[in-house]
Design an enzyme around this catalytic site. Structure first.
Site, short mmCIF file in Angstrom:
data_model
loop_
_atom_site.label_atom_id
_atom_site.label_comp_id
_atom_site.label_asym_id
_atom_site.label_seq_id
_atom_site.Cartn_x
_atom_site.Cartn_y
_atom_site.Cartn_z
N ASP A 11 -4.24 0.27 7.99
CA ASP A 11 -4.73 1.27 6.63
C ASP A 11 -5.18 2.07 6.65
O ASP A 11 -6.46 2.85 7.73
CB ASP A 11 -5.58 0.41 5.77
CG ASP A 11 -5.97 0.95 4.65
OD1 ASP A 11 -5.72 2.18 4.90
OD2 ASP A 11 -6.77 0.73 3.69
N ASP A 52 -1.64 -0.58 3.33
CA ASP A 52 -1.45 -1.55 4.98
C ASP A 52 -0.46 -0.09 4.89
O ASP A 52 0.55 -1.03 4.14
CB ASP A 52 -1.75 -2.57 5.01
CG ASP A 52 -3.82 -2.49 4.64
OD1 ASP A 52 -4.48 -2.93 5.08
OD2 ASP A 52 -3.26 -3.65 3.62
N TYR A 89 -7.21 8.72 0.41
CA TYR A 89 -7.69 8.92 0.79
C TYR A 89 -8.07 7.28 1.85
O TYR A 89 -6.99 6.83 1.86
CB TYR A 89 -7.93 6.84 -0.87
CG TYR A 89 -9.54 6.76 -0.88
CD1 TYR A 89 -10.51 7.38 -1.10
CD2 TYR A 89 -10.01 5.98 -0.88
CE1 TYR A 89 -12.08 7.06 -1.48
CE2 TYR A 89 -11.43 5.40 -0.54
CZ TYR A 89 -11.98 5.96 -1.22
OH TYR A 89 -13.80 5.42 -1.45
N GLN A 93 -8.95 5.51 8.29
CA GLN A 93 -9.71 4.21 8.31
C GLN A 93 -9.75 3.34 9.03
O GLN A 93 -10.65 2.40 9.57
CB GLN A 93 -9.73 3.36 6.68
CG GLN A 93 -10.82 2.58 6.27
CD GLN A 93 -10.12 1.68 4.68
OE1 GLN A 93 -10.34 2.06 4.02
NE2 GLN A 93 -9.34 0.28 5.28
N ASN A 103 -5.51 -1.25 25.08
CA ASN A 103 -5.19 -1.89 24.02
C ASN A 103 -5.77 -1.93 22.51
O ASN A 103 -7.14 -1.26 22.29
CB ASN A 103 -5.97 -3.32 24.67
CG ASN A 103 -6.01 -4.08 24.28
OD1 ASN A 103 -4.79 -4.44 22.86
ND2 ASN A 103 -5.65 -6.18 24.84
N TYR A 233 -19.58 -2.45 6.28
CA TYR A 233 -17.72 -2.88 5.28
C TYR A 233 -17.08 -1.63 5.77
O TYR A 233 -16.64 -0.56 4.99
CB TYR A 233 -18.23 -3.30 3.84
CG TYR A 233 -17.06 -3.98 3.14
CD1 TYR A 233 -16.87 -5.34 3.88
CD2 TYR A 233 -16.47 -2.97 2.11
CE1 TYR A 233 -15.74 -5.20 3.22
CE2 TYR A 233 -15.44 -2.50 2.18
CZ TYR A 233 -14.56 -4.30 2.05
OH TYR A 233 -14.12 -5.03 1.92
N LYS A 236 -11.37 -4.95 3.93
CA LYS A 236 -10.79 -6.76 4.65
C LYS A 236 -10.13 -6.39 6.18
O LYS A 236 -8.79 -5.38 5.87
CB LYS A 236 -10.18 -7.47 3.72
CG LYS A 236 -11.64 -8.41 3.26
CD LYS A 236 -12.08 -9.80 3.09
CE LYS A 236 -12.96 -10.00 2.67
NZ LYS A 236 -13.85 -10.98 3.10
N ASP A 238 -6.87 -7.29 6.30
CA ASP A 238 -5.43 -7.75 5.38
C ASP A 238 -4.68 -8.10 6.71
O ASP A 238 -4.08 -7.59 7.46
CB ASP A 238 -4.91 -6.87 4.50
CG ASP A 238 -5.90 -5.93 3.13
OD1 ASP A 238 -6.87 -6.86 3.39
OD2 ASP A 238 -6.27 -4.54 3.24
N GLN A 246 13.78 -22.07 11.38
CA GLN A 246 15.14 -23.11 10.90
C GLN A 246 15.74 -23.85 12.28
O GLN A 246 14.76 -23.50 13.54
CB GLN A 246 16.98 -22.21 10.77
CG GLN A 246 16.77 -21.40 9.29
CD GLN A 246 16.77 -22.56 8.21
OE1 GLN A 246 16.20 -22.06 7.26
NE2 GLN A 246 17.43 -23.23 8.66
N SER A 247 16.55 -25.03 12.35
CA SER A 247 17.25 -25.77 13.70
C SER A 247 16.01 -26.46 14.27
O SER A 247 15.47 -25.31 15.67
CB SER A 247 17.64 -24.50 14.04
OG SER A 247 18.60 -25.44 15.83
C1 F6R Z 1 -10.92 -3.80 -0.74
C2 F6R Z 1 -10.59 -2.72 -1.39
C3 F6R Z 1 -11.20 -2.13 -2.32
C4 F6R Z 1 -12.10 -1.40 -1.98
C5 F6R Z 1 -13.05 -0.86 -3.36
C6 F6R Z 1 -13.70 0.44 -2.98
O1 F6R Z 1 -10.48 -4.51 0.45
O2 F6R Z 1 -10.42 -1.99 0.04
O3 F6R Z 1 -11.25 -2.82 -2.97
O4 F6R Z 1 -13.57 -1.86 -1.15
O5 F6R Z 1 -12.56 0.25 -4.34
O6 F6R Z 1 -13.66 1.49 -1.63
P1 F6R Z 1 -15.13 2.61 -1.83
O7 F6R Z 1 -15.89 2.03 -1.51
O8 F6R Z 1 -13.98 3.41 -0.43
O9 F6R Z 1 -14.87 3.73 -3.18
MG MG Z 2 -7.48 0.69 1.95
MG MG Z 3 -5.81 -3.06 2.34
#
Ligand code: F6R
Ligand code: MG
Ligand code: MG
Length: 370
Positions: A11, A52, A89, A93, A103, A233, A236, A238, A246-247
């Site tokens: 992402d 993503d 946005y 990230q 790597n 955080y 996620k 993703d 197949q086969s």
């Molecule tokens: C979940 C995701 C979104 C953000 C939410 C808050 O994986 O990416 O739900 O967590 O939009 O985002 P911020 O904190 O960047 O405003």
């Molecule tokens: Mg994002």
């Molecule tokens: Mg995502």
């Protein structure tokens, strides 16, 4: 001929909010991959699932190739530059480092790749999910490779009648274990039902499958734990997965069938909620409602001499309409719980979200009870 099929995602920015990768970013990535095509890589395909950016690359460098990872890194970097220029946005990230050091693993991008000897014909499916985590693949992979009610071939095809081997990772303790199914089925289910900790990494054909090499995975799933790598955080991780079919391996329809059930997965808003996984065509991989619900897309390719033929957009089939409709109903039902479990994730899983910061504010107000 040995071909490596690598699906690598990150992402690196989206419009509007954590929503959709715009065309400009895909074009930036394409310009880097086009440059490498015919030299360091055979072929490529660029797409997106929600926010993503997804790179599908074929080459002959094997798994964990420094050269291929550097090309992917540069593609993400170029897309990041564009994202920054456009003020998108979450620009950059998932690129958690400023420099590539050999790597890509641990630097943020998610990777699912496998090397295999090309057979006469090679159908390969790439699954990509947004707003959920790698454990979301546990249930469908179990169904594809171990459930005879899903995969008729486990009963009817003598090549795969003896079953499959699953490599399962304990991502909390950094340990792995092989389960030989069907013998180990109940032991495996005891673990993989806890999908935030135990994740299926690979599935292999058994030794006695005459049509498939037991050393070559039939499926591989990205298992990078982004929130753990970053220590805070950052969304996620993703996931992506690659499945050959197949086969002597599960048929295309057996690989897609599990997605008729919109299973509950963790992710969705702020990576903190359980919600239904909705299978959609690529054009609908644009989650908006409460930043979701979580999406799954699938592109089916044929691989020939390292080149990609296709893809077909597997979930564009109206046969998945009912799954989507059910996902809408389940979304309403889960959303009605607001901040209550089981819509919100259980407390242990909130550790890597923004909740601990909120808890810090009120912690000093707790008093001991006698
Ligand atoms: C979940 C995701 C979104 C953000 C939410 C808050 O994986 O990416 O739900 O967590 O939009 O985002 P911020 O904190 O960047 O405003
Ligand atoms: Mg994002
Ligand atoms: Mg995502």
């Amino acid at each position: 001929m040995e071909t490596t099929f690598s699906a690598i995602k990150a992402d690196v920015g989206s419009v509007a909010g954590h929503h959709v990768v715009p065309e400009e970013l895909e074009e930036s990535a394409i310009s880097v991959l086009e440059e490498a095509k015919g030299k360091d890589i055979f072929d490529y395909f660029v797409t997106h699932c929600g926010d993503d950016l997804e790179l599908i690359i074929t080459h002959d460098k094997g798994e964990e190739s420094e050269e291929v990872y550097e090309i992917a890194w540069n593609a993400f970097l170029k897309a990041t530059e564009k994202a920054k220029e456009l003020g998108l946005y979450g620009a950059g990230q998932d690129l958690l480092s400023d420099a590539f050091s050999g790597n890509i693993k641990g630097l943020g991008p998610g990777i699912a790749e496998m090397e295999f000897k090309e057979r006469k014909s090679n159908p390969v499916f790439t699954f990509m999910m947004d707003k959920t985590e790698p454990g979301a693949f546990n249930l469908p992979m179990y169904k594809i490779f171990a459930d005879p009610f899903n995969t008729a071939g486990l009963v009817l095809d003598p090549n795969m009648h003896s079953g499959f081997v699953f490599e399962v990772w304990d991502i909390k303790e950094s340990k792995k274990i092989n389960f030989y199914c069907p013998d180990d089925l109940y032991d495996m289910l005891a673990l993989i039902g806890a999908k935030s900790r135990y994740v299926i990494k690979r599935a292999y054909p058994k030794e006695d499958n005459p049509k498939a090499n037991p050393q070559e995975p039939a499926a591989v799933i990205s298992t990078e734990k982004l929130s753990h790598i970053a220590g805070e955080y950052v969304g996620k991780d993703d996931p992506v997965a690659v499945v050959r079919g197949q086969s002597g391996l599960p048929a295309a329809g057996e690989i897609l069938e599990p997605f008729t059930h919109p299973e509950l997965v963790s992710g969705w808003m702020k990576g903190s909620h359980n919600g239904p996984l909705m299978p959609v065509p690529v054009e609908d991989a644009a989650p908006t409602r409460f930043d979701g619900p979580p999406r799954a897309i699938c592109l089916g390719f044929q691989v020939k001499d390292g080149m990609l033929i296709g893809p077909v957009d597997s979930f564009a089939d109206p046969a998945f309409d009912k799954a989507r409709e059910k996902a809408h109903q389940v979304s309403d039902y889960m959303r009605a719980h607001g901040p209550f479990e089981p819509h919100r994730l259980p407390e242990e899983e909130m550790e890597y979200t923004t909740l601990p910061d909120v808890m810090e504010k009120i912690n000093h107000r707790f008093e001991d009870m006698d």
